[in-house]
Motif scaffolding. Structure first.
Motif, PDB file in Angstrom:
ATOM      1  N   LEU A  80       0.840  -1.198   0.000  1.00  0.00           N
ATOM      2  CA  LEU A  80       0.000   0.000   0.000  1.00  0.00           C
ATOM      3  C   LEU A  80       0.878   1.252   0.000  1.00  0.00           C
ATOM      4  CD1 LEU A  80      -3.063   0.746   0.292  1.00  0.00           C
ATOM      5  CD2 LEU A  80      -2.644   0.867   2.750  1.00  0.00           C
ATOM      6  N   GLY A  81       1.877   1.266   0.870  1.00  0.00           N
ATOM      7  CA  GLY A  81       2.800   2.395   0.937  1.00  0.00           C
ATOM      8  C   GLY A  81       3.595   2.551  -0.347  1.00  0.00           C
ATOM      9  N   GLN A  82       4.034   1.437  -0.905  1.00  0.00           N
ATOM     10  CA  GLN A  82       4.802   1.499  -2.151  1.00  0.00           C
ATOM     11  C   GLN A  82       3.974   2.081  -3.288  1.00  0.00           C
ATOM     12  OE1 GLN A  82       6.139  -2.557  -2.504  1.00  0.00           O
ATOM     13  NE2 GLN A  82       8.102  -2.116  -1.520  1.00  0.00           N
ATOM     14  N   ARG A  83       2.705   1.671  -3.388  1.00  0.00           N
ATOM     15  CA  ARG A  83       1.846   2.203  -4.462  1.00  0.00           C
ATOM     16  C   ARG A  83       1.682   3.706  -4.337  1.00  0.00           C
ATOM     17  NH1 ARG A  83      -1.272  -2.428  -3.553  1.00  0.00           N
ATOM     18  NH2 ARG A  83      -2.832  -1.247  -2.410  1.00  0.00           N
ATOM     19  N   PHE A  84       1.563   4.199  -3.114  1.00  0.00           N
ATOM     20  CA  PHE A  84       1.336   5.629  -2.907  1.00  0.00           C
ATOM     21  C   PHE A  84       2.627   6.428  -3.044  1.00  0.00           C
ATOM     22  CE2 PHE A  84       0.556   9.512  -0.498  1.00  0.00           C
ATOM     23  CZ  PHE A  84      -0.692   9.875  -0.961  1.00  0.00           C
ATOM     24  N   PHE A  85       3.732   5.911  -2.483  1.00  0.00           N
ATOM     25  CA  PHE A  85       4.964   6.689  -2.428  1.00  0.00           C
ATOM     26  C   PHE A  85       5.888   6.489  -3.628  1.00  0.00           C
ATOM     27  CE2 PHE A  85       3.531   6.792   1.958  1.00  0.00           C
ATOM     28  CZ  PHE A  85       3.706   8.128   2.269  1.00  0.00           C
ATOM     29  N   THR A  86       5.674   5.449  -4.445  1.00  0.00           N
ATOM     30  CA  THR A  86       6.530   5.219  -5.614  1.00  0.00           C
ATOM     31  C   THR A  86       6.514   6.391  -6.595  1.00  0.00           C
ATOM     32  OG1 THR A  86       6.508   2.833  -5.394  1.00  0.00           O
ATOM     33  CG2 THR A  86       6.934   3.703  -7.600  1.00  0.00           C
ATOM     34  N   PRO A  87       5.357   6.986  -6.890  1.00  0.00           N
ATOM     35  CA  PRO A  87       5.390   8.149  -7.792  1.00  0.00           C
ATOM     36  C   PRO A  87       6.240   9.303  -7.247  1.00  0.00           C
ATOM     37  CG  PRO A  87       3.161   7.304  -7.626  1.00  0.00           C
ATOM     38  CD  PRO A  87       3.976   6.585  -6.584  1.00  0.00           C
ATOM     39  N   LEU A  88       6.218   9.517  -5.951  1.00  0.00           N
ATOM     40  CA  LEU A  88       7.067  10.553  -5.366  1.00  0.00           C
ATOM     41  C   LEU A  88       8.534  10.175  -5.541  1.00  0.00           C
ATOM     42  CD1 LEU A  88       7.592  13.144  -3.771  1.00  0.00           C
ATOM     43  CD2 LEU A  88       7.294  11.801  -1.660  1.00  0.00           C
TER      44      LEU A  88
END
Length: 160
Positions: A110-118
């Motif tokens: 969940l964190g990877q999906r949200f923070f990967t674009p950043l």
């Protein structure tokens, strides 16, 4: 950013660092709001994740110290995170009295999906930096973190 004689001054660096903290806080708050999590919950997951990446299991008392929380506040955070399925508490196989905090795989995803674009946007922004510049920035950030921790430690006494 406008070029002037103050560029790179202590005041400008402090202002830019504060601005970065505010922007990253806003970003993290968006994630928390999207998933019904308190800011302290996000901080707890970050501390637990970073410890796991270092190969150092995190205990509830270590988390309390890292976040400067009381034992009851730490229990409340852990209860919320466990109820949401973001982590579980495991007994240490060699010392059953010791509890280790383990992030659930889905919480990491969940964190990877949200923070990967950043992460991708930051990588693009940093692409023109030389290895020497990156080492300087890393030293700057590490020194800034160390200074912040030293002052915080002097100003705030641990809670019982």
């Amino acid at each position: 950013m406008a070029q002037d004689q103050d560029q790179g001054s202590d005041a400008e660096l402090a202002q830019l660092l504060r601005q970065l903290v505010v922007e990253t806080d806003r970003f993290a708050e968006m994630f928390g709001a999207a998933h019904g999590m308190h800011r302290t919950d996000l901080n707890a997951l970050t501390v637990i994740m970073d410890a796991a990446r270092r190969g150092a299991p995190m205990s509830p008392s270590q988390l309390a110290a890292a976040l400067h929380l009381s034992a009851s506040a730490t229990t409340a955070v852990l209860d919320r995170l466990e109820a949401a399925g973001h982590l579980h508490r495991d007994r240490d196989p060699t010392d059953r009295r010791r509890v280790e905090l383990v992030m659930a795989d889905h919480a990491m995803q969940l964190g990877q999906r949200f923070f990967t674009p950043l992460g991708a946007e930051l990588a693009e922004a940093w692409a023109t930096l030389t290895a020497r510049e990156r080492r300087t920035i890393a030293r700057f950030l590490a020194a800034s973190i160390d200074a912040t921790v030293r002052v915080r430690t002097r100003l705030v006494q641990p809670r019982p």
